[in-house]
Design an enzyme around this catalytic site. Structure first.
Site, PDB file in Angstrom:
ATOM      1  N   ASP A   1      90.793  65.812  43.647  1.00 44.60           N
ATOM      2  CA  ASP A   1      89.989  64.603  43.442  1.00 44.60           C
ATOM      3  C   ASP A   1      90.249  64.049  42.049  1.00 44.60           C
ATOM      4  O   ASP A   1      90.544  64.784  41.110  1.00 44.60           O
ATOM      5  CB  ASP A   1      88.503  64.867  43.676  1.00 44.60           C
ATOM      6  CG  ASP A   1      88.068  66.266  43.264  1.00 44.60           C
ATOM      7  OD1 ASP A   1      88.819  66.949  42.540  1.00 44.60           O
ATOM      8  OD2 ASP A   1      86.970  66.682  43.667  1.00 44.60           O
TER       9      ASP A   1
ATOM     10  N   GLU B   1      82.943  61.344  44.087  1.00 46.07           N
ATOM     11  CA  GLU B   1      81.578  61.438  43.579  1.00 46.07           C
ATOM     12  C   GLU B   1      80.608  60.431  44.189  1.00 46.07           C
ATOM     13  O   GLU B   1      79.405  60.528  43.948  1.00 46.07           O
ATOM     14  CB  GLU B   1      81.574  61.269  42.047  1.00 46.07           C
ATOM     15  CG  GLU B   1      82.325  62.354  41.288  1.00 46.07           C
ATOM     16  CD  GLU B   1      81.603  63.696  41.270  1.00 46.07           C
ATOM     17  OE1 GLU B   1      80.485  63.779  41.825  1.00 46.07           O
ATOM     18  OE2 GLU B   1      82.164  64.650  40.717  1.00 46.07           O
TER      19      GLU B   1
END
Length: 397
Positions: free
Chosen positions: A78, A139
């Site tokens: 990520d 997120e």
């Protein structure tokens, strides 16, 4: 050259990359410079991206072996940072105001990038396809994982297994942590607008008090879901309560926000209905209106038992029995869960904590990592990739 030597040869460069990424964080779905930096880095080592439909995402495919078999292993890193003002004393602390890699995604990108570099160097010693993705927006909802899956990242070639690594400061650097089965929770967002009739706080007979109704709703939600957590892992928390009144003024409206977490998808659906019923009950009792916005987020993260056990045993052989531990399930959430819902997957922990000092948890403005963990991450992840392809080749052979 053995694998340890290869990792050590690249380690200083890897730390340099991690520090650059840490110093230049970008928020979710804004990872333009991060994407460009990673693309240039991997190009230095002869890797070129094959797909980047999702904004700021990158996908690489490495093929190895004379005859490509069906094994296709996906590695996910990520890319996004958090809206946090860094409060460390690091010389390479974030240069971007209120943006920080406080969840270790800079480490994730570095470990996966250098695993890809070494796997390319070892082309011919393993057989199969390694698909490497750098994913934006972990997120925030809807999560970059879901978008990349919608765009076909699991196809052409079809992914058969998936892995991802995540920092954990409570584990000392040099260690890995694994959890088989149900590991992380689903994550749903709750928003309530309680609409009543405000006025003078002393004239209660003229009011339909949204503050009182909102307070009762919080208590009822807490009581109902607290009773479940002993049998089904569940968390319902209200983190925001806005009532723009005064000592003698009751407002017309109250706004609540919170989260629902559980590690059981069937119960999750039932919980949604319970919340709706409680909202109706409170609104009927107080004769006012409550608008509910229940936004389903990431699903439960389920680690495939067989694949996780395979990696757990291999990691013990690589690092030693005392360096690989079983970690308990968590009520935090992670959008890698979308991959675990589609293919056998293993999401495991990289210890990044210092042995000699306190280690603030992720999402803290004082979060730091012991950079020696980067060596462990690259060495372990590359070893697990090689082991997986060897096992798949033996099965097919």
């Amino acid at each position: 050259m053995d694998l340890q030597t290869r990792v050590n040869t690249l380690l200083n460069r890897a730390i340099e990359v991690r520090r650059h990424l840490h110093q230049n964080p970008e928020l979710s779905f804004q990872e333009h410079a991060t994407q460009a930096y990673l693309k240039a880095l991997l190009a230095e080592y002869g890797l070129s991206s094959c797909l980047q439909n999702t904004q700021h995402g990158l996908v690489y495919c490495l093929h190895s072996g004379v005859q490509i078999n069906d094994a296709c292993l996906l590695l996910r890193a990520d890319m996004d940072a958090l809206p946090i003002q860094e409060q460390t004393e690091l010389t390479f602390r974030s240069q971007n105001t209120n943006v920080m890699h406080a969840c270790g995604h800079d480490v994730h990108m570095t470990v996966v990038a250098f695993t890809a570099i070494i796997m390319k160097q070892l082309t011919g010693t393993w057989q199969g396809t390694l698909k490497i993705i750098f994913q934006p927006g972990e997120e925030v909802l809807p999560g970059g994982a879901s978008l990349m899956i919608q765009e076909g990242v699991l196809e052409n070639p079809r992914v058969t297994h998936a892995m991802a690594i995540h920092v954990q400061p409570s584990l000392i650097s040099g260690t890995l942590g694994f959890c088989s089965g149900s590991y992380m929770a689903s994550s749903d967002e709750l928003r309530f607008n309680v609409k009543g009739r405000g006025g003078h706080a002393a004239l209660r007979q003229m009011l339909k008090d949204p503050v009182l109704a909102a307070s009762e709703l919080i208590v009822k939600l807490n009581e109902r879901f607290q009773s479940e957590c002993n049998t089904i892992p569940t968390v319902l928390s209200i983190g925001r309560f806005e009532a723009a009144g005064a000592t003698n003024v009751i407002p017309d409206q109250v706004h609540l926000e919170g989260t629902l977490r559980t590690r059981d998808e069937l119960w999750r659906k039932q919980a949604h209905e319970i919340i709706k019923d409680l909202v109706k009950s409170v609104s009927d009792t107080h004769e006012l209106e409550i608008d509910l916005d229940l936004r389903s987020g990431y699903p439960c993260l389920i680690n495939d038992a067989s694949f996780t056990h395979q990696n757990f045993l291999a990691a013990q052989q690589i690092l030693g029995l005392n360096k690989v531990v079983e970690v308990p399930p968590r009520m935090t959430a992670e959008d890698f869960s979308y991959f675990t819902q589609r293919v056998p997957s293993c999401f495991f922990r990289l210890g990044t904590g210092y042995a000699s000092k306190k280690n603030p948890e992720v999402h803290s403005p004082r979060f730091e990592v012991d950079e020696q963990s980067i060596y462990t991450g690259i060495f372990a992840l590359t070893s697990l990739c090689l082991n997986h392809f060897r096992l798949q080749q033996n099965i097919e052979g």
